[in-house]
Scaffold this motif. Structure first.
Motif, PDB file in Angstrom:
ATOM      1  N   LYS A  96       0.809  -1.214   0.000  1.00 47.55           N
ATOM      2  CA  LYS A  96       0.000   0.000   0.000  1.00 47.55           C
ATOM      3  C   LYS A  96       0.845   1.269   0.000  1.00 47.55           C
ATOM      4  CE  LYS A  96      -3.861  -2.304   2.305  1.00 47.55           C
ATOM      5  NZ  LYS A  96      -4.741  -2.352   3.470  1.00 47.55           N
ATOM      6  N   ASP A  97       2.176   1.143   0.162  1.00 49.86           N
ATOM      7  CA  ASP A  97       3.054   2.299   0.104  1.00 49.86           C
ATOM      8  C   ASP A  97       3.615   2.516  -1.286  1.00 49.86           C
ATOM      9  OD1 ASP A  97       2.695   2.730   2.826  1.00 49.86           O
ATOM     10  OD2 ASP A  97       4.338   1.379   3.352  1.00 49.86           O
ATOM     11  N   ASN A  98       3.301   1.667  -2.224  1.00 48.06           N
ATOM     12  CA  ASN A  98       3.815   1.798  -3.583  1.00 48.06           C
ATOM     13  C   ASN A  98       2.938   2.791  -4.337  1.00 48.06           C
ATOM     14  OD1 ASN A  98       4.490   1.490  -6.311  1.00 48.06           O
ATOM     15  ND2 ASN A  98       5.185  -0.606  -5.947  1.00 48.06           N
ATOM     16  N   ALA A  99       3.421   4.009  -4.444  1.00 51.82           N
ATOM     17  CA  ALA A  99       2.610   5.066  -5.063  1.00 51.82           C
ATOM     18  C   ALA A  99       2.358   4.771  -6.534  1.00 51.82           C
ATOM     19  CB  ALA A  99       3.316   6.417  -4.906  1.00 51.82           C
ATOM     20  N   THR A 110       7.574  20.792 -18.559  1.00 51.48           N
ATOM     21  CA  THR A 110       7.849  21.283 -17.210  1.00 51.48           C
ATOM     22  C   THR A 110       9.299  21.007 -16.817  1.00 51.48           C
ATOM     23  OG1 THR A 110       7.216  19.207 -16.159  1.00 51.48           O
ATOM     24  CG2 THR A 110       5.453  20.789 -16.617  1.00 51.48           C
ATOM     25  N   HIS A 111       9.669  21.556 -15.643  1.00 51.32           N
ATOM     26  CA  HIS A 111      11.004  21.306 -15.104  1.00 51.32           C
ATOM     27  C   HIS A 111      11.208  19.816 -14.833  1.00 51.32           C
ATOM     28  CE1 HIS A 111      14.704  21.954 -12.863  1.00 51.32           C
ATOM     29  NE2 HIS A 111      14.193  21.245 -11.860  1.00 51.32           N
ATOM     30  N   ASN A 112      10.137  19.122 -14.368  1.00 47.76           N
ATOM     31  CA  ASN A 112      10.240  17.685 -14.133  1.00 47.76           C
ATOM     32  C   ASN A 112      10.469  16.919 -15.439  1.00 47.76           C
ATOM     33  OD1 ASN A 112       9.860  17.911 -11.359  1.00 47.76           O
ATOM     34  ND2 ASN A 112       7.636  17.733 -11.523  1.00 47.76           N
ATOM     35  N   ASP A 113       9.810  17.374 -16.524  1.00 47.15           N
ATOM     36  CA  ASP A 113      10.035  16.740 -17.826  1.00 47.15           C
ATOM     37  C   ASP A 113      11.492  16.856 -18.245  1.00 47.15           C
ATOM     38  OD1 ASP A 113       7.357  16.137 -17.905  1.00 47.15           O
ATOM     39  OD2 ASP A 113       6.821  17.893 -19.105  1.00 47.15           O
ATOM     40  N   ASP A 167      -3.701  17.697  -7.687  1.00 47.16           N
ATOM     41  CA  ASP A 167      -2.588  18.228  -8.478  1.00 47.16           C
ATOM     42  C   ASP A 167      -1.264  17.652  -7.993  1.00 47.16           C
ATOM     43  OD1 ASP A 167      -4.389  19.692  -9.909  1.00 47.16           O
ATOM     44  OD2 ASP A 167      -4.077  21.561  -8.792  1.00 47.16           O
ATOM     45  N   MET A 168      -1.099  17.577  -6.665  1.00 47.77           N
ATOM     46  CA  MET A 168       0.145  17.034  -6.113  1.00 47.77           C
ATOM     47  C   MET A 168       0.271  15.541  -6.436  1.00 47.77           C
ATOM     48  SD  MET A 168       0.229  18.913  -2.388  1.00 47.77           S
ATOM     49  CE  MET A 168       1.704  18.015  -1.920  1.00 47.77           C
ATOM     50  N   GLU A 169      -0.856  14.809  -6.335  1.00 49.38           N
ATOM     51  CA  GLU A 169      -0.821  13.377  -6.642  1.00 49.38           C
ATOM     52  C   GLU A 169      -0.494  13.140  -8.111  1.00 49.38           C
ATOM     53  OE1 GLU A 169      -4.579  11.891  -5.494  1.00 49.38           O
ATOM     54  OE2 GLU A 169      -4.098  11.748  -3.360  1.00 49.38           O
ATOM     55  N   SER A 170      -1.084  13.984  -8.990  1.00 49.87           N
ATOM     56  CA  SER A 170      -0.804  13.845 -10.407  1.00 49.87           C
ATOM     57  C   SER A 170       0.673  14.078 -10.694  1.00 49.87           C
ATOM     58  CB  SER A 170      -1.662  14.822 -11.205  1.00 49.87           C
ATOM     59  OG  SER A 170      -1.365  14.729 -12.577  1.00 49.87           O
ATOM     60  N   GLU A 171       1.210  15.126 -10.062  1.00 48.60           N
ATOM     61  CA  GLU A 171       2.631  15.402 -10.254  1.00 48.60           C
ATOM     62  C   GLU A 171       3.483  14.270  -9.678  1.00 48.60           C
ATOM     63  OE1 GLU A 171       5.961  18.826  -9.088  1.00 48.60           O
ATOM     64  OE2 GLU A 171       3.851  19.102  -8.553  1.00 48.60           O
ATOM     65  N   THR A 201       3.341  11.282 -11.951  1.00 51.24           N
ATOM     66  CA  THR A 201       4.179  11.503 -13.131  1.00 51.24           C
ATOM     67  C   THR A 201       5.642  11.303 -12.800  1.00 51.24           C
ATOM     68  OG1 THR A 201       2.557  13.076 -14.009  1.00 51.24           O
ATOM     69  CG2 THR A 201       4.785  13.161 -14.911  1.00 51.24           C
ATOM     70  N   ARG A 202       6.067  11.843 -11.640  1.00 53.56           N
ATOM     71  CA  ARG A 202       7.473  11.709 -11.266  1.00 53.56           C
ATOM     72  C   ARG A 202       7.833  10.250 -10.960  1.00 53.56           C
ATOM     73  NH1 ARG A 202       9.453  16.285  -7.189  1.00 53.56           N
ATOM     74  NH2 ARG A 202      11.409  15.284  -7.804  1.00 53.56           N
ATOM     75  N   ILE A 203       6.898   9.540 -10.315  1.00 56.42           N
ATOM     76  CA  ILE A 203       7.146   8.127 -10.029  1.00 56.42           C
ATOM     77  C   ILE A 203       7.262   7.336 -11.326  1.00 56.42           C
ATOM     78  CG2 ILE A 203       6.108   6.040  -9.069  1.00 56.42           C
ATOM     79  CD1 ILE A 203       4.962   7.775  -6.842  1.00 56.42           C
ATOM     80  N   LEU A 204       6.350   7.625 -12.263  1.00 55.08           N
ATOM     81  CA  LEU A 204       6.397   6.944 -13.549  1.00 55.08           C
ATOM     82  C   LEU A 204       7.710   7.232 -14.259  1.00 55.08           C
ATOM     83  CD1 LEU A 204       5.068   5.299 -15.773  1.00 55.08           C
ATOM     84  CD2 LEU A 204       3.989   7.389 -16.601  1.00 55.08           C
TER      85      LEU A 204
END
Length: 986
Positions: A147-150, A786-789, A639-643, A646-649
């Motif tokens: 359950k901790d695996n985002a 974005t900067h993350n991209d 918004d935070m979860e989406s970001e 995306t970062r986890i992916l």
């Protein structure tokens, strides 16, 4: 006249037939097309529903795997995930491209194409991206399922939110398109019907009215002909009267004979009627009792069944071949062996045949039967078996239902008691009663109601209580129960009076109200704090779904005044609630579970929407029920979860590519996988890796996604400032392009312009010796990176750069190793290489017990060649010697130049390939070589060979055999032969 009628009707009938045939064919073609069109629409809608089901199935499998610890079971779920992804991909490809095998004749229509390939739905990209993620998770051996695996939770959420919404939108679009097609076909069908009616009316006028006039004229002619026939008939009447008198006499005699026969037949019918009545009575008795009879002629293997027996077995006499083997086929497979054993025991041992077993009817229904039979013997040989069969299916079902009822009672969370109404003693109770009161069953059976119910202190109070129940037959009341340890807890008791003969019993069901009482207290506290909450709070009437009360935060978040909001219902603010039935369905679910936490989308007064999380609770207070919902705005969290997702992916993609790079995958495979993952992760149309060519003036398209297949491996772009890739290399920084049409730093390459590129991003793949090339992504619509991209892109670039450097280092290392064991002049192994590989060959021979041949050769006269013809010619002689040895020995043999003019080889000996055959082959090849004209000298090699036979050596007593020792032996033999060759020369 008849011919005239035919001449008139024939052409007219032909014309009518052709017209009707054309109309029939047109109607059939229209119906056939309509059916195929509807079948295709149904298949498409079915496939869309399957996609929705597969996405939910994948999410369910992910969710299930969170709680699985057994690795083998988890592996089975991984296989199910891959199968689900394959099915989802197949159905999606069928909808998009068409698949006749699945009933979809054409690709997705132009009307629906924007839903699949254009924002905001873009279902094709969402589905393929989701399939890719499912496969990556299923294939990734390092994936943790908890359950901790985002990342995993993201996939579960993705299936029930973004992807599910997109699938629903496209399914609705398919439905609308289907309705339009139906309307169009209906209009066409109506038009064809009106045309048909008009043509039929015209045919009626042209054909049938002239026909009626002709029929009238011919009717007059027929009337005249009938008059003439009447005159002829009159003359025949006298002759008929004479013949009639003669026939009458014969009839009288025949009548007397028939009367006698009828009397006999009546007697027979009376006997048969009595027999049939007797048989009918027996059959009716068997039907009522569900008991059939049967008779087995053992000698002839023939079964005779009663009508009820056929009914029990579910077959008819016509369907059933009456043999013992066919009877066994109707017995349930699990019971056949037992029935056969019972029959054998009755026939062989004279035992009574009595057995209960199951039947498997032709319609797959299962029945329980009980059979009894006795055997008749003649001369101690069984010849006949008489028996009965009783259908006990209903009895079995009743027994199963009774067991189920007892099981349900025992598993009920409420306490259930059976009480003697006169003595207040407990007669029986379920397991929950023992648990709730803290007594064992034996202890409760020794107690009376007064021991657990403080409200009934003595027998007098109990009698009054029972009398009150007798008046109404049942009673529901609240009270208190006392546990074995003396603690008191509130209960709601439902009591019913049951009378059986002279005995009276009470059945009491007691429900623990502790939690409900606590909920009531919580509700009162909630009312006091409702207006101080930072979350929106709604109190709703569960019957009408209308708001009864709201707090200030609810008004602020939705943009209503309190008075306006109190006139609204849940349907007005929640997007997912489309009608009253849907609203009441959710309310019933809350009632059933007491409270739930759900996510939804609220609608503000201005029509804008925002995501929310609602904690919904069902509350009853003073015989009135409420739905209390505490609603929290999830906009910021989403918004935070989406970001985060995306970062986890992105991190997973980088990690996966890093693992591929570390595993030593081929660079082409790594590059292809990298561009695929980048395209899916960044949701771009094109992704590519450009390799800088040695000239430094252009870059080659090495790998790509979205590019035409013929372009990959051949397409190039300039490496100067006129291209984005060249500008990226020269600037050595990430380059972001929001709109290529407005770009001023460089021009748009033809390669990009052909694809309608608008936005893009590129980055250098750096190496220790300079840039390897450029990695880029592009979109056909405007996109903000974005900067993350950029960070993700840079990380992938670093992984690829590391893999490239590692590959180059491995190639250099392989080259150095090759140089260390290969003789530069001849291309054969050098002394070091020979000792390494020959030593390995020796160990293999020891294990496999195979003989080896060790060859040692020396080029004769090398010094003379060097002295007289020069060292270049000497080098040439050494190279020619190497070529000769390559022709003599097999490709798997190890051949080496040990130094100077010395050569060696080692090979596995076989019956057809030993030292003799090798030397003969060497002489033949040297002779062919020396026959070439124009040679200044003849090539000559002195040789020596020895053998190694591992079966002749004992490791415990003999010294270990080495390559050096074997070469020394072969060298000695070669020296002796060379000496003999010199002494024999003139």
């Amino acid at each position: 006249m008849k011919n005239s009628m035919h001449r008139y009707l024939f052409p007219t009938g032909i014309a009518a037939g052709i017209t009707l045939a054309i109309l029939t064919i047109a109607s059939h073609m229209l119906l056939e097309y309509n059916i195929k069109d509807r079948e295709t629409d149904a298949a498409v809608i079915n496939m869309a529903g399957r996609q929705r089901m597969y996405s939910q199935r994948a999410a369910l499998l992910f969710h299930t795997m969170i709680d699985i610890t057994d690795e083998a079971e988890r592996e089975r779920y991984r296989v199910d995930l891959l199968e689900t992804a394959d099915l989802m991909e197949r159905t999606h490809n069928a909808i998009v491209n068409g698949d006749k095998a699945m009933g979809i004749r054409l690709p997705v229509s132009d009307l629906l194409r924007p839903y699949y390939f254009e924002p905001p739905v873009a279902l094709d990209l969402k589905v393929r991206r989701y399939i890719y993620r499912v496969r990556e998770i299923a294939k990734d051996p390092y994936m943790t399922f908890d359950k901790d695996n985002a990342g995993l939770l993201f996939e579960i959420s993705e299936a029930s939110t973004v992807l599910l919404t997109a699938l629903d939108q496209v399914a609705m679009a398919h439905q609308k398109e289907n309705e339009q097609g139906i309307r169009a076909h209906k209009d066409l069908n109506d038009l064809l019907m009106y045309i048909s009616l008009a043509i039929l009316a015209l045919m009626a006028i042209v054909i049938f009215m002239p026909m009626a006039r002709r029929i009238k004229r011919e009717a007059a002619l027929i009337e005249k002909t009938n008059a003439q026939l009447e005159d002829v008939n009159a003359s025949l009447e006298e002759r008929v009267k004479d013949r009639t008198q003669e026939v009458t006499r014969y009839n009288e005699e025949l009548k007397r004979e028939i009367e006698e026969r009828v009397r006999v037949e009546a007697d027979l019918r009376n006997i048969e009627t009595g027999l049939r009545r007797s048989e009918a009575g027996l059959a009716e008795a068997q039907r009522i009792a569900h008991v059939g009879s049967w008779n087995w002629d053992i000698t002839n293997n023939h079964l005779i069944w009663s009508e009820e027996t056929f009914r029990i077995f579910g077959v008819t006499p016509r369907e059933f071949n009456s043999t013992f083997e066919n009877f066994i086929e109707l017995v349930h497979p699990s019971d056949r062996a037992g029935v056969e054993d019972a029959v054998d025991a009755a026939l062989n041992d004279g035992l009574t045949f009595s057995i209960m077993h199951r039947l498997l009817l032709p319609n797959d229904e299962i029945r329980y039967v009980h059979e009894r039979a006795e055997v008749t013997y003649e001369n101690d040989i069984p010849v006949r078996m008489f028996g009965t069969i009783q259908d006990i299916t209903e009895q079995k079902k009743a027994e199963e239902e009774l067991k189920l009822f007892k099981l349900l009672i025992d598993r009920s969370s409420d306490s259930v008691f059976v009480i003697n109404a006169h003595t207040a003693e407990f007669i029986d109770m379920n397991a929950s009663a023992c648990v709730n009161l803290g007594y064992s069953r034996e202890e409760l059976l020794s107690l009376r109601v007064m021991h657990i119910a403080p409200v009934i202190p003595d027998s007098g109070a109990w009698k009054a209580h029972v009398d009150n129940i007798k008046k109404t037959g049942s009673l529901i009341m609240e009270g208190e129960h006392m546990r074995k340890d003396g603690t008191i807890y509130p209960v709601e008791v439902s009591i019913k009076m049951v009378e059986e003969g002279e005995r009276s019993y009470l059945v009491a069901v007691a429900r623990d109200l502790t939690e409900r009482k606590k909920a009531e207290e919580d509700l009162r506290l909630f009312k006091n704090l409702i207006n101080q909450s930072n979350d929106a709070v709604f109190i709703t009437d569960p019957e009408s779904c209308v708001f009864m009360d709201v707090n200030e935060r609810a008004c602020e978040s939705l943009g209503y005044k309190r008075e306006e909001l109190l006139e609204k219902s849940m349907l007005d603010i929640e997007e997912s609630l489309t009608d009253v039935d849907t609203c009441k369905f959710h309310i019933d679910e809350v009632k059933r579970r007491g409270s739930i936490i759900i996510e939804g989308v609220n609608i503000r007064k201005d029509g804008t929407t925002f995501p929310v999380e609602a904690s919904v609770k069902y509350v009853e207070e003073s015989e009135k029920s409420y739905i209390v919902a505490v609603v929290r705005d999830l906009t910021e969290r989403k918004d935070m979860e989406s970001e985060l997702r995306t970062r986890i992916l992105q991190q997973r993609v980088v990690s996966g590519l890093g693992q591929m790079a570390l595993s030593g995958r081929d660079l082409d495979v790594l590059f292809d996988e990298a561009v695929k993952r980048i395209a899916l992760t960044l949701e771009v149309d094109l992704s590519e890796i450009l390799e800088l060519q040695p000239s430094g003036s252009e870059l080659l398209l090495r790998a790509g996604v979205g590019w035409r297949e013929e372009t990959i491996g051949s397409g190039t772009v300039g490496a100067g400032l006129r291209s984005q890739a060249g500008y990226t290399i020269l600037s050595n920084d990430p380059v972001i392009v929001e709109d290529l049409r407005a770009e001023r730093r460089f021009t748009c390459e033809t390669l990009l312009d052909d694809y309608g590129v608008v936005s893009g991003m590129s980055i250098v793949i750096s190496g220790h010796d300079g840039p390897y090339g450029v990695m880029g992504v592009h979109t056909k619509i405007k996109k903000i990176f974005t900067h993350n991209d950029i960070s993700f892109f840079q990380s992938v670039s670093n992984v690829l750069a590391t893999a490239i450097e590692r590959k180059r280092a491995e190639e250099k290392e392989a080259e150095l190793y090759s140089m260390s064991i290969i003789d530069e002049l001849t291309g054969l192994y050098n002394r070091r290489g020979f000792h390494i590989l020959a030593g390995q060959q020796l160990k293999v021979a020891e294990r496999a017990k195979k003989r080896l041949v060790i060859f040692f050769g020396d080029l004769d006269g090398l010094k003379t060649i060097n002295d007289t013809l020069g060292h270049d010619e000497g080098d040439r002689a050494l190279k020619e010697t190497a070529e000769v040895l390559k022709k003599v020995f097999r490709q798997a043999d190890i051949i080496a130049r040990l130094g100077g003019d010395e050569f060696a080889a080692i090979t596995t000996e076989t019956p057809a390939y030993g030292s003799v055959e090798i030397l003969d082959r060497l002489n033949d090849v040297i002779m062919e070589h020396n026959d070439i004209d124009g040679r200044a000298y003849e090539l000559s090699i002195s040789t020596g060979t020895t053998h190694y036979d591992p079966t002749l050596y004992d490791a415990n007593t003999e010294a270990s055999v080495t390559i050096e020792g074997l070469l020394k032996i072969a060298d000695g033999i070669m020296y002796e032969r060379k000496k003999e060759k010199k002494e024999g020369s003139p």
